[in-house]
Each structure stands twice: as C-alpha cells, then as structure tokens.
Design a protein around this motif. Structure first.
Motif, short mmCIF file in Angstrom:
data_model
loop_
_atom_site.label_atom_id
_atom_site.label_comp_id
_atom_site.label_asym_id
_atom_site.label_seq_id
_atom_site.Cartn_x
_atom_site.Cartn_y
_atom_site.Cartn_z
N THR A 99 0.80 -1.15 -0.15
CA THR A 99 -0.10 -0.02 0.14
C THR A 99 0.86 1.32 -0.04
O THR A 99 0.38 2.39 0.06
N ASN A 100 2.06 1.14 0.06
CA ASN A 100 3.13 2.28 0.27
C ASN A 100 2.67 3.21 1.32
O ASN A 100 3.01 4.27 1.26
N LYS A 101 2.46 2.43 2.41
CA LYS A 101 2.00 3.56 3.69
C LYS A 101 3.22 2.84 4.62
O LYS A 101 3.34 1.75 4.90
N MET A 102 3.67 4.01 5.52
CA MET A 102 4.46 3.62 6.55
C MET A 102 3.70 4.23 7.89
O MET A 102 3.51 5.35 7.96
N THR A 103 3.68 3.44 9.01
CA THR A 103 3.05 3.74 10.29
C THR A 103 3.95 3.55 11.40
O THR A 103 4.81 2.52 11.63
N VAL A 104 4.29 4.64 12.19
CA VAL A 104 5.00 4.62 13.40
C VAL A 104 4.33 4.61 14.61
O VAL A 104 3.44 5.41 14.78
N LEU A 105 4.09 3.61 15.50
CA LEU A 105 3.27 3.31 16.74
C LEU A 105 4.15 4.00 17.87
O LEU A 105 5.20 3.49 17.96
N MET A 106 3.38 4.53 18.71
CA MET A 106 3.93 5.04 19.93
C MET A 106 3.12 4.80 20.99
O MET A 106 1.99 4.71 20.99
N SER A 107 3.85 3.88 22.05
CA SER A 107 3.21 3.24 23.11
C SER A 107 2.89 4.24 24.38
O SER A 107 2.18 3.90 25.08
N ALA A 108 3.74 5.45 24.31
CA ALA A 108 3.04 6.56 25.48
C ALA A 108 3.26 7.70 25.04
O ALA A 108 4.02 7.99 23.90
N PRO A 109 2.68 8.65 25.56
CA PRO A 109 1.69 8.47 26.75
C PRO A 109 0.22 7.87 26.19
O PRO A 109 -0.45 7.50 27.28
N MET A 110 -0.06 7.84 25.34
CA MET A 110 -1.42 7.16 24.86
C MET A 110 -1.06 6.40 23.53
O MET A 110 -0.01 6.48 23.00
N LYS A 111 -1.95 5.50 23.32
CA LYS A 111 -1.95 4.69 21.99
C LYS A 111 -2.21 5.54 20.79
O LYS A 111 -3.47 5.76 20.71
N MET A 112 -1.22 5.73 19.98
CA MET A 112 -1.31 6.70 18.81
C MET A 112 -0.49 6.37 17.92
O MET A 112 0.64 5.59 18.12
N ALA A 113 -0.59 6.90 16.57
CA ALA A 113 0.41 6.65 15.64
C ALA A 113 0.56 7.58 14.61
O ALA A 113 -0.56 8.35 14.58
#
Length: 213
Positions: free
Chosen positions: A72-86
């Motif tokens: 899909t040519n998408k890059m996602t960076v997940l961050m665990s803190a301080p909340m679940k978001m990307a």
C-alpha cells in the motif's frame, strides 16, 4: 550531521544502510532478527511478513514500532506512550529525519528509481547463518554511496557497514529466526488513533528521534 536511531532504522528496514541511496534486494522469506547498531550499541528488532516490514526499538527512552507496507506504500510509526497513537506517512513522501544524500528522498524512490551494484567479496557466518559479503555501490540521480553488506541467499540482511562524513555505521544481526511470523504483529492494534505525520509533528512540536541536531 547526526542521524537519529529511528531514522537509521527506517532506512535499514529496506535493506539499506545510512548514506546508501538505493536499497538492497527485498527479502524472499519471513523472519525475525535482532540487530546491534553501532555507534551506541542500540538494539533493534526487525521482522518481515508478506511484504510488510516491522521495526521495534527504543528512542530517547520511548518504545516505537515502525510498520512499512510495501503493498500500500504506507508507513506507520506506533508510539506506546503516553497514549496509544500512531502517525502515518505515504512512502512517496520524503523520509523524515534524514540529512545528507538521503535528504528529500522518499522510500518509494529508494526502491524504484535508484540503482545498486553488488560485487561479491567473500562469505561470512553471522548469528549462525551464512551470507555473501558484498561491496555495494548505490546511485540515485547524481548521488553515489558505497557500503558493505552481507545477505543470505533469500536476501535477508545480516550485516551492513558504511562511512558517512567520517562516522562508521554498523548493523549486525545477533539473533536470527527464519520462518512464519504472527500476522497480528504486522497490523496496527485496535483502538490506536492514527494521524497524519504532519499533524502529529505540528501538535507535539516534533517527535523524539525525528529531529537532527
């Protein structure tokens, strides 16, 4: 110029090393690998499943996960803190946190517009797996960069080494597991708020690991 660990990892996920303009051939098998990154001794975990690359590491005390979907040519960076978001970016956009020859170059350009020449110079055994050791010369437009890499017969990267502005960057596999991976590890977890990268960076005044100083 100083590269952050996350920016280096995102490039490495495509089989490249810092300063290499073009990626090495993509892997043909599923795997999970633990790498040691030098300088600094940082640990990075990388996995591949069905055309999706996953990178796990800690940057400035914060755990981060990068998912790169080559379909899909998408890059996602997940961050665990301080909340679940990307945050999510299109791989046709320039790679964040890069300077020097890689500045302004998108992951998609690395994969489709560059040219890499691999010259075998020997073999190595790394983390119990044999690989072919290459001189790698990458070009993208007028940019040219050289490195050394070690690839298995299925194009799994076990080692890379490059010098950029007098600094040597080395990525070495310390544990390698070849075989099927859990598909759920390559999806954004339910309940995660996904935002455009530009919106998150504006709202947070920049993200750890994406600023060059």
């Amino acid at each position: 110029m100083r590269r952050t660990a996350l920016a280096t990892a995102l490039v490495a996920a495509f089989g490249a090393v810092p300063a290499l303009a073009d990626p090495l051939p993509l892997p043909r098998v599923d795997y999970a690998i633990t790498y040691n990154m030098q300088p600094g001794g940082q640990v990075m975990n990388m996995a591949h499943h069905a055309g999706i690359m996953r990178v796990d590491m800690t940057e400035q005390g914060q755990a981060m996960t990068g998912l790169m979907n080559l379909h899909t040519n998408k890059m996602t960076v997940l961050m665990s803190a301080p909340m679940k978001m990307a945050f999510e970016m299109n791989m046709n956009d320039p790679m964040p946190g890069m300077a020097g020859p890689a500045a302004g170059i998108s992951p998609q350009q690395m994969m489709t517009e560059g040219d890499v020449t691999l010259t075998p110079i020997g073999t190595k055994t790394i983390a119990g797996h044999s690989c072919t050791y290459y001189d790698a010369v990458g070009t993208l437009g007028k940019d040219r960069a050289e490195s050394k890499v070690c690839l298995t017969s299925d194009n799994v990267l076990l080692y890379s080494e490059a010098v950029d502005q007098g600094q040597t960057y080395i990525l070495t596999a310390t544990h390698v597991a070849l075989g099927p991976q859990d598909p759920s590890q390559f999806r954004v977890p339910p309940g995660t708020q996904v935002m455009p990268m530009q919106m998150m960076m504006q709202g947070m005044g920049g993200l750890p690991g994406l600023n060059l100083q």
